[in-house]
Enzyme design. Structure first.
Site, short mmCIF file in Angstrom:
data_model
loop_
_atom_site.label_atom_id
_atom_site.label_comp_id
_atom_site.label_asym_id
_atom_site.label_seq_id
_atom_site.Cartn_x
_atom_site.Cartn_y
_atom_site.Cartn_z
N GLU A 1 0.82 -1.21 0.00
CA GLU A 1 0.00 0.00 0.00
C GLU A 1 0.85 1.26 0.00
OE1 GLU A 1 -2.80 0.75 3.21
OE2 GLU A 1 -3.60 2.42 2.06
N ASP B 1 -0.50 -5.09 3.11
CA ASP B 1 -0.99 -3.89 3.80
C ASP B 1 -0.25 -3.88 5.14
OD1 ASP B 1 -2.25 -1.73 4.85
OD2 ASP B 1 -4.25 -2.33 4.17
N ILE C 1 -0.19 -1.83 7.69
CA ILE C 1 -1.13 -1.57 8.79
C ILE C 1 -2.51 -1.43 8.16
CG2 ILE C 1 -1.83 -0.03 10.67
CD1 ILE C 1 0.93 -1.22 11.23
N ASP C 2 -3.37 -2.39 8.36
CA ASP C 2 -4.75 -2.24 7.90
C ASP C 2 -5.57 -1.80 9.11
OD1 ASP C 2 -6.84 -2.51 5.86
OD2 ASP C 2 -7.64 -3.94 7.30
N THR D 1 -5.34 1.92 9.94
CA THR D 1 -4.44 2.97 10.44
C THR D 1 -5.17 3.93 11.39
OG1 THR D 1 -3.06 2.82 8.49
CG2 THR D 1 -2.94 4.89 9.71
N ASP E 1 -6.22 -4.67 0.90
CA ASP E 1 -7.20 -4.79 1.99
C ASP E 1 -7.79 -6.21 2.05
OD1 ASP E 1 -7.18 -1.97 2.63
OD2 ASP E 1 -8.48 -1.63 0.90
C1 IPD Z 1 -8.90 0.78 5.42
C2 IPD Z 1 -9.59 -0.21 6.34
C3 IPD Z 1 -11.06 0.10 6.41
C4 IPD Z 1 -11.73 0.10 5.05
C5 IPD Z 1 -11.01 1.11 4.15
C6 IPD Z 1 -9.53 0.77 4.06
P1 IPD Z 1 -6.28 1.34 5.86
O1 IPD Z 1 -7.52 0.44 5.28
O2 IPD Z 1 -9.43 -1.52 5.88
O3 IPD Z 1 -11.71 -0.87 7.20
O4 IPD Z 1 -13.07 0.47 5.19
O5 IPD Z 1 -11.60 1.03 2.85
O6 IPD Z 1 -8.87 1.71 3.24
O7 IPD Z 1 -6.31 2.64 5.14
O8 IPD Z 1 -6.48 1.47 7.32
O9 IPD Z 1 -5.10 0.50 5.49
CA CA Z 2 -6.08 -1.22 4.24
CA CA Z 3 -2.91 0.41 5.30
#
Ligand code: IPD
Ligand code: CA
Ligand code: CA
Length: 269
Positions: free
Chosen positions: A73, A91, A93-94, A96, A219
């Site tokens: 990402e 990813d 950190i999913d 963030t 994701d």
């Molecule tokens: C997000 C998370 C969130 C989802 C967003 C993503 P990130 O990822 O997974 O649950 O609803 O569409 O972008 O930005 O924290 O890596």
């Molecule tokens: Ca994510």
């Molecule tokens: Ca992320």
């Protein structure tokens, strides 16, 4: 290279090690102040932890498998990944926003695709030390315990999860209203803020269904394989299959529940 020649054990071992060490690194960095930047707006964040963790994982992969492609990402491995036989989708950190506000409810997500097929998926929640992992054809596991979706689910007893209310395109297409009606018929609706964890929770039976209007490959890549290996179903909301390199809507659920969910989400997105 044929699929049978793929070094599954070595790649799996590295994916697990990357996820665990990346997760530990993030926990260590949370003990000190860290930089938080806006990517596009105040609700689209990236931190120094996201960047450092991705760099750490990319270096580990390159050391052992220099010819593998990497789609991360934070784009340290961007480029024409589709031309590589084997692609890691990361990813770092999913979740963030959760990391910044809560220091919990985030995950490291790592998937490995070979010849266009998902072969390994790992989602690690470092704050709870929960490792969700799957290998194609070998099942899904949470800290070594096999995950199997065996119970039958009906909408009135289902606990669902979504992020569509925070998506502008969802409002334009009306899918947010369909999900709202669905929520009124289900036992409950949750929004956890980490798609990778939400998919892992579907695999673990902690959630019965998950609906998102628009996710990036990083994701969903790992979570999709984990849900499928637990016996669940993952498609676009329209029912079409997901493309592992394209942004897409995502519908994931217990298989006994898929047709009922699709019926209520009668939309083509
Ligand atoms: C997000 C998370 C969130 C989802 C967003 C993503 P990130 O990822 O997974 O649950 O609803 O569409 O972008 O930005 O924290 O890596
Ligand atoms: Ca994510
Ligand atoms: Ca992320």
């Amino acid at each position: 290279m044929q699929l049978q020649e793929f070094p599954t054990d070595a790649v799996k071992e590295l994916a697990l090690r990357c996820a665990r060490e990346a997760g530990e690194l993030s926990q260590e960095r949370l003990k000190q102040p860290f930089a938080v930047e806006y990517k596009t707006s105040a609700s689209d964040l990236v931190t120094a932890i996201d960047k450092e963790v991705e760099q750490y994982v990319v270096e580990m992969i390159h050391r052992q498998f220099p010819d593998h492609g990497i789609l991360g990402e934070e784009s340290s491995g961007a480029g024409d990944v589709g031309s590589h036989e084997t692609v890691w989708i990361i990813d770092p950190i999913d979740g963030t926003t959760n990391l910044v506000h809560q220091q919990i409810n985030y995950a490291v997500s790592i998937a490995v695709y070979h010849q266009g097929e998902g072969v390994i998926g790992v989602v690690y929640d470092p704050s709870r030390q929960e490792m969700f992992a799957a290998v194609k054809g070998e099942g899904a596991f949470l800290n070594g315990r096999r995950l199997k979706l065996s119970k039958s689910v009906k909408l009135e007893e289902a606990l669902l999860c979504t992020s569509v209310f925070w998506n502008k395109r969802a409002e334009q297409t009306g899918i947010d209203q369909l999900v709202k009606q669905l929520a009124g018929k289900a036992r409950g609706m949750r929004l956890l803020g980490s798609a990778a964890l939400e998919l892992a929770y579907v695999a673990a039976g902690r959630l019965d269904g998950y609906v998102s209007m628009s996710l990036h490959p990083w994701d969903f890549a790992a979570g999709k394989l984990i849900v499928e290996e637990a016996g669940g179903v993952v498609t676009q909301i329209s029912g079409l299959p997901l493309d592992y390199l394209q942004n897409s809507s995502v519908l994931a659920c217990n298989p006994t529940f898929y047709e009922e969910l699709r019926y209520h989400l009668h939309s083509s997105v």
